[in-house]
Design an enzyme around this catalytic site. Structure first.
Site, short mmCIF file in Angstrom:
data_model
loop_
_atom_site.label_atom_id
_atom_site.label_comp_id
_atom_site.label_asym_id
_atom_site.label_seq_id
_atom_site.Cartn_x
_atom_site.Cartn_y
_atom_site.Cartn_z
N SER A 102 0.89 -1.24 -0.17
CA SER A 102 -0.03 -0.18 -0.13
C SER A 102 0.76 1.13 -0.16
O SER A 102 1.96 1.08 0.06
CB SER A 102 -0.92 -0.13 1.44
OG SER A 102 -0.13 0.30 2.47
N SER A 104 0.88 3.61 2.25
CA SER A 104 1.01 4.47 3.45
C SER A 104 2.42 4.91 3.90
O SER A 104 2.36 6.01 4.61
CB SER A 104 0.28 3.58 4.55
OG SER A 104 1.54 2.51 5.01
N SER A 262 -2.76 6.80 5.61
CA SER A 262 -2.14 5.80 6.66
C SER A 262 -3.00 5.23 7.81
O SER A 262 -3.48 6.26 8.64
CB SER A 262 -0.64 6.23 7.03
OG SER A 262 -0.38 5.30 7.84
#
Length: 297
Positions: A102, A104, A262
């Site tokens: 991801s 984040s 996040s």
């Protein structure tokens, strides 16, 4: 079932087969090979040199090789034991590979980065049971750490350590404060976020003299939406400006560098020390961008 457990089971199965082969099956094959070769030699002696097969040495060697060859079930178990054992030891006690799933940790780590995680820096833990057998060094603010997600320990998360046990961490009005001291931020050129296809505000953050880039859009509201219930939630206070938390003993406050994208300690709470996997330190591959290979802060 997690991969470490699967690998451990494979080590046991292949290890038992390897030991059995060395102590039982290999001696049996050697005796059978010697008996077959002796019988072949006797046959050659009976027919005499005049009628002896000129390819007898090659035939003799092939006969011996066939008798010594492992059966298929040993070939696919015992033969793989050394390789599986090395992988298990390296992965459990030295370094472990992960893939960033991801955004984040953008801009420090990008989706698709394959990273290495140091497994001994914070102390060696026994695989499967995760019992620490050496202390190692303590985590430091600014470290990038892989840990098992407290809400689902089968999932690995990666974030930056912001607060140590006993720290008071405040993230209010989009500004980070640790123990009452604001963390310095220096504006950097806007960052083009390929995932969101747009530019984002970028800053250089200085945590205890360790600098790293973060994304932080001042236009995004500072309050936390969707904070869950979690252990020691009473240590945190949420308001319209953000959140203030006192980190409990044996826990850490984690945040992603992509502050507005996040899911971190602001939402699900603290990361227990027992969940720590290791320190991320190196990008060993990104198939979309080979220039990504190297260390990071």
């Amino acid at each position: 079932m997690n991969f470490a457990l699967i690998l451990f089971v494979l080590v046991i199965i292949t290890g038992v087969a390897w030991v059995a082969d060395k102590l039982v099956f290999l001696p049996q094959r050697r005796r059978a090979a010697e008996a077959a070769v002796d019988e072949f030699d006797r046959q050659q002696a009976r027919i005499g040199e005049r009628f002896a097969d000129e390819n007898a040495p090659a035939t003799r060697a092939r006969l011996r090789e066939e008798k010594l060859r492992q059966p298929w079930w040993l070939e696919y178990t015992a033969s793989f034991f050394p390789v599986i054992l090395i992988v298990f030891v390296v992965r459990s006690f030295v370094v472990e590979p992960f893939k960033i799933p991801s955004g984040s940790m953008v801009p420090t780590l990008l989706v698709g980065d394959f990273i290495l995680v140091n497994k001994y820096d914070y102390g060696i833990r026994l695989p499967i049971v995760n019992t620490k057998i050496t202390e190692g060094r303590p985590l430091q603010r600014g470290d990038i750490v892989v840990f098992r997600y407290p809400k689902d320990e089968s999932v690995d998360y990666i974030k930056r350590v912001i607060g140590l046990p006993g720290d008071v961490v405040a993230y209010q009005d989009k500004k980070l404060t640790i123990n009452g001291k604001p963390v310095p931020e220096t504006p950097l050129p806007d960052y083009f976020d390929e995932e969101r296809i747009g530019y984002a505000k970028q800053f250089e953050e200085d945590i205890d003299g360790r600098k790293n880039a973060i994304l932080n859009n001042p236009a995004v509201p500072p309050f936390i939406v969707g904070a869950e219930d979690y252990p020691y939630r009473d240590n945190c206070k949420y308001d319209a400006q953000g959140v203030v938390c006192k980190v409990p003993p044996g826990n850490y406050f984690m945040m992603g560098d992509n502050r507005d994208n996040s899911a971190d300690s602001r939402y699900w709470g603290f990361a227990p020390d027992k969940n720590i996997v290791g320190r991320a330190f190196f990008i060993w591959m990104n198939f979309s961008n080979l220039k990504r290979i190297g260390g990071f802060h």
